[in-house]
Motif scaffolding. Structure first.
Motif, PDB file in Angstrom:
ATOM      1  N   PRO A 149     -35.304  15.274  25.947  1.00 53.02           N
ATOM      2  CA  PRO A 149     -34.542  15.400  24.705  1.00 53.02           C
ATOM      3  C   PRO A 149     -35.200  14.804  23.470  1.00 53.02           C
ATOM      4  CG  PRO A 149     -33.048  14.940  26.507  1.00 53.02           C
ATOM      5  CD  PRO A 149     -34.441  14.846  27.081  1.00 53.02           C
ATOM      6  N   ARG A 150     -35.766  13.615  23.569  1.00 56.45           N
ATOM      7  CA  ARG A 150     -36.341  13.019  22.363  1.00 56.45           C
ATOM      8  C   ARG A 150     -37.661  13.665  21.971  1.00 56.45           C
ATOM      9  NH1 ARG A 150     -32.539  10.367  24.087  1.00 56.45           N
ATOM     10  NH2 ARG A 150     -31.267   9.005  22.782  1.00 56.45           N
ATOM     11  N   GLN A 151     -38.432  14.141  22.937  1.00 58.77           N
ATOM     12  CA  GLN A 151     -39.604  14.947  22.595  1.00 58.77           C
ATOM     13  C   GLN A 151     -39.164  16.231  21.900  1.00 58.77           C
ATOM     14  OE1 GLN A 151     -42.664  15.905  25.433  1.00 58.77           O
ATOM     15  NE2 GLN A 151     -42.561  13.893  26.405  1.00 58.77           N
ATOM     16  N   ARG A 152     -38.094  16.814  22.386  1.00 55.48           N
ATOM     17  CA  ARG A 152     -37.552  18.035  21.797  1.00 55.48           C
ATOM     18  C   ARG A 152     -37.173  17.789  20.333  1.00 55.48           C
ATOM     19  NH1 ARG A 152     -32.478  20.200  25.037  1.00 55.48           N
ATOM     20  NH2 ARG A 152     -33.916  19.523  26.666  1.00 55.48           N
ATOM     21  N   ALA A 153     -36.471  16.673  20.103  1.00 57.86           N
ATOM     22  CA  ALA A 153     -36.065  16.347  18.740  1.00 57.86           C
ATOM     23  C   ALA A 153     -37.274  16.120  17.846  1.00 57.86           C
ATOM     24  CB  ALA A 153     -35.171  15.104  18.749  1.00 57.86           C
ATOM     25  N   VAL A 154     -38.275  15.422  18.353  1.00 53.84           N
ATOM     26  CA  VAL A 154     -39.491  15.158  17.570  1.00 53.84           C
ATOM     27  C   VAL A 154     -40.184  16.467  17.210  1.00 53.84           C
ATOM     28  CG1 VAL A 154     -41.830  14.210  17.688  1.00 53.84           C
ATOM     29  CG2 VAL A 154     -39.887  12.814  18.394  1.00 53.84           C
ATOM     30  N   LEU A 155     -40.356  17.354  18.192  1.00 57.50           N
ATOM     31  CA  LEU A 155     -41.030  18.630  17.930  1.00 57.50           C
ATOM     32  C   LEU A 155     -40.292  19.428  16.854  1.00 57.50           C
ATOM     33  CD1 LEU A 155     -43.308  20.674  19.234  1.00 57.50           C
ATOM     34  CD2 LEU A 155     -41.237  21.887  19.892  1.00 57.50           C
ATOM     35  N   ILE A 156     -38.972  19.491  16.946  1.00 53.50           N
ATOM     36  CA  ILE A 156     -38.201  20.279  15.983  1.00 53.50           C
ATOM     37  C   ILE A 156     -38.262  19.649  14.593  1.00 53.50           C
ATOM     38  CG2 ILE A 156     -35.871  21.053  15.390  1.00 53.50           C
ATOM     39  CD1 ILE A 156     -35.380  21.356  18.435  1.00 53.50           C
ATOM     40  N   GLY A 162     -40.790  20.324   9.480  1.00 53.65           N
ATOM     41  CA  GLY A 162     -41.883  19.824   8.654  1.00 53.65           C
ATOM     42  C   GLY A 162     -41.695  18.412   8.146  1.00 53.65           C
ATOM     43  N   TRP A 163     -40.887  17.610   8.849  1.00 52.22           N
ATOM     44  CA  TRP A 163     -40.682  16.233   8.419  1.00 52.22           C
ATOM     45  C   TRP A 163     -41.948  15.414   8.663  1.00 52.22           C
ATOM     46  CZ3 TRP A 163     -35.295  13.797   9.742  1.00 52.22           C
ATOM     47  CH2 TRP A 163     -34.273  14.584   9.186  1.00 52.22           C
ATOM     48  N   PRO A 164     -42.258  14.453   7.788  1.00 52.67           N
ATOM     49  CA  PRO A 164     -43.346  13.517   8.078  1.00 52.67           C
ATOM     50  C   PRO A 164     -42.967  12.598   9.229  1.00 52.67           C
ATOM     51  CG  PRO A 164     -42.184  12.867   6.077  1.00 52.67           C
ATOM     52  CD  PRO A 164     -41.633  14.211   6.471  1.00 52.67           C
ATOM     53  N   ALA A 165     -43.967  12.017   9.871  1.00 52.50           N
ATOM     54  CA  ALA A 165     -43.714  11.171  11.041  1.00 52.50           C
ATOM     55  C   ALA A 165     -42.801  10.001  10.720  1.00 52.50           C
ATOM     56  CB  ALA A 165     -45.048  10.669  11.602  1.00 52.50           C
ATOM     57  N   ALA A 168     -39.117  11.222  10.642  1.00 57.02           N
ATOM     58  CA  ALA A 168     -38.647  11.515  11.997  1.00 57.02           C
ATOM     59  C   ALA A 168     -38.426  10.227  12.780  1.00 57.02           C
ATOM     60  CB  ALA A 168     -39.646  12.416  12.710  1.00 57.02           C
ATOM     61  N   ALA A 169     -39.330   9.276  12.626  1.00 55.14           N
ATOM     62  CA  ALA A 169     -39.202   7.992  13.328  1.00 55.14           C
ATOM     63  C   ALA A 169     -37.933   7.270  12.899  1.00 55.14           C
ATOM     64  CB  ALA A 169     -40.430   7.133  13.054  1.00 55.14           C
ATOM     65  N   ASP A 170     -37.662   7.272  11.604  1.00 50.97           N
ATOM     66  CA  ASP A 170     -36.464   6.614  11.102  1.00 50.97           C
ATOM     67  C   ASP A 170     -35.203   7.295  11.625  1.00 50.97           C
ATOM     68  OD1 ASP A 170     -35.025   4.767   9.737  1.00 50.97           O
ATOM     69  OD2 ASP A 170     -35.398   5.568   7.745  1.00 50.97           O
ATOM     70  N   ALA A 171     -35.206   8.627  11.658  1.00 51.97           N
ATOM     71  CA  ALA A 171     -34.033   9.365  12.119  1.00 51.97           C
ATOM     72  C   ALA A 171     -33.727   9.101  13.582  1.00 51.97           C
ATOM     73  CB  ALA A 171     -34.243  10.855  11.890  1.00 51.97           C
TER      74      ALA A 171
END
Length: 335
Positions: A149-156, A162-165, A168-171
């Motif tokens: 799930p968290r890999q899935r969220a990161v990929l999306i 197109g979010w910066p890292a 995405a990390a903060d979210a």
């Protein structure tokens, strides 16, 4: 979590609604994001019903957490963060949202919860539409489900939105290093799942059916209406990937084996030989809506939806759904 730049009119108005407790204004400003948030939840969950539920959960959580919106992030970013975590919470609770190993001789896994997505519910924003097709097609949706799930969220978040890292990390309450590592692993899995597909999802992609696709889906319907086994077989690539949900997961088979299986299941025998069909689109993909008339029935009734992936004029993938239990697609019940 911050977005560069001053607040725009939406954020300023939203912040005022939050501070005043204006529920009606709050709902009006968040509601305009419903379609894109629902698509986001669908990419996470592969199920239209769950996506609807989690979108509604997002709005509920947003209202309950409204005081946490300080205007440091765009309203859209804030809502995506809430939606992503709502989906992750659901996935943490539901083991039926994890692909289960298929007993069939195929490396794929079953996704019995997969549902088609109606094109009429896709975002109208042209910036979303240019990437919508390749990230809403069933092959992408199925492949993403094989990620944790968290890999899935990161990929999306990273590759689709197109979010910066850092954002995405903060979210996701992760470090930038963890997000970077998760994205690298997710990309490897996606290349394995989609070896023949373009994986650059941030560049423009078409979302209209090509003439080739329309011709193939029309021929597929015509073959059913004529009870033409040879014609049906000729439309299929020999390395066909086929699934009829919710009965079995995707499997690889030859065109002849696929047709033999359909015939042994009753296709074109009495009671399954009076077909009509129409062309539609779901998940930005060509699809045939098939209607069957049984001997004692005066009309053709909605029976199945066949979603096709066409490559070089032939069907490379076919995922069938029982169309009688898909009210959100708003298909006519009779033809």
């Amino acid at each position: 979590m911050t977005d560069a730049g001053p607040l725009d009119a939406d954020e300023t108005t939203f912040l005022a609604a939050v501070r005043s407790g204006d529920a009606a204004r709050f709902a009006s400003l968040t509601e305009r994001h419903r379609r894109e948030l629902q698509v986001h939840c669908y990419r996470m969950l592969a199920n239209y019903d769950d996506a609807q539920d989690m979108t509604q959960e997002t709005f509920l959580r947003a209202w309950n957490k409204r005081e946490s919106f300080k205007g440091h992030a765009a309203l859209r970013t804030w809502l995506y963060r809430i939606a992503t975590n709502a989906c992750l919470d659901l996935l943490d609770k539901r083991n039926d949202r994890t692909p289960v190993p298929s007993e069939l001789p195929d490396p794929a896994s079953e996704l019995l919860y997969l549902q088609p997505y109606p094109d009429r519910m896709l975002p109208e924003d042209p910036q979303e539409s240019v990437v919508a097709r390749e990230t809403i097609e069933l092959a992408f949706i199925v492949s993403v489900q094989h990620l944790p799930p968290r890999q899935r969220a990161v990929l999306i978040l990273r590759d689709v939105l197109g979010w910066p890292a850092s954002k995405a990390a903060d979210a996701l309450a992760l470090t930038v290093a963890s997000v970077t590592s998760a994205l690298q692993r997710a990309r490897v899995t996606m290349r394995e799942q989609l070896p023949d597909r373009r994986l650059d999802w941030r560049s423009p992609a078409t979302h209209e059916l090509s003439d080739d696709e329309r011709a193939v889906v029309k021929a597929y319907i015509d073959a059913h209406e004529r009870n033409d086994l040879d014609g049906l077989t000729s439309l299929l690539r020999d390395d066909l990937r086929f699934a009829m949900l919710p009965e079995v997961g995707p499997v690889l088979m030859t065109a002849d084996d696929a047709v033999d299986g359909w015939v042994s299941g009753g296709l074109f025998r009495r009671g399954h030989d009076d077909w009509r069909g129409t062309i539609t689109m779901v998940n930005r993909m060509p699809a045939a809506v098939l209607y069957l008339r049984t001997p004692d029935d005066p009309v053709h009734r909605l029976f199945a939806l066949a979603v096709l992936h066409v490559v070089d004029g032939r069907i490379a993938e076919l995922i069938g759904f029982d169309a009688t239990d898909t009210p959100w697609l708003e298909l006519p019940p009779t033809l």
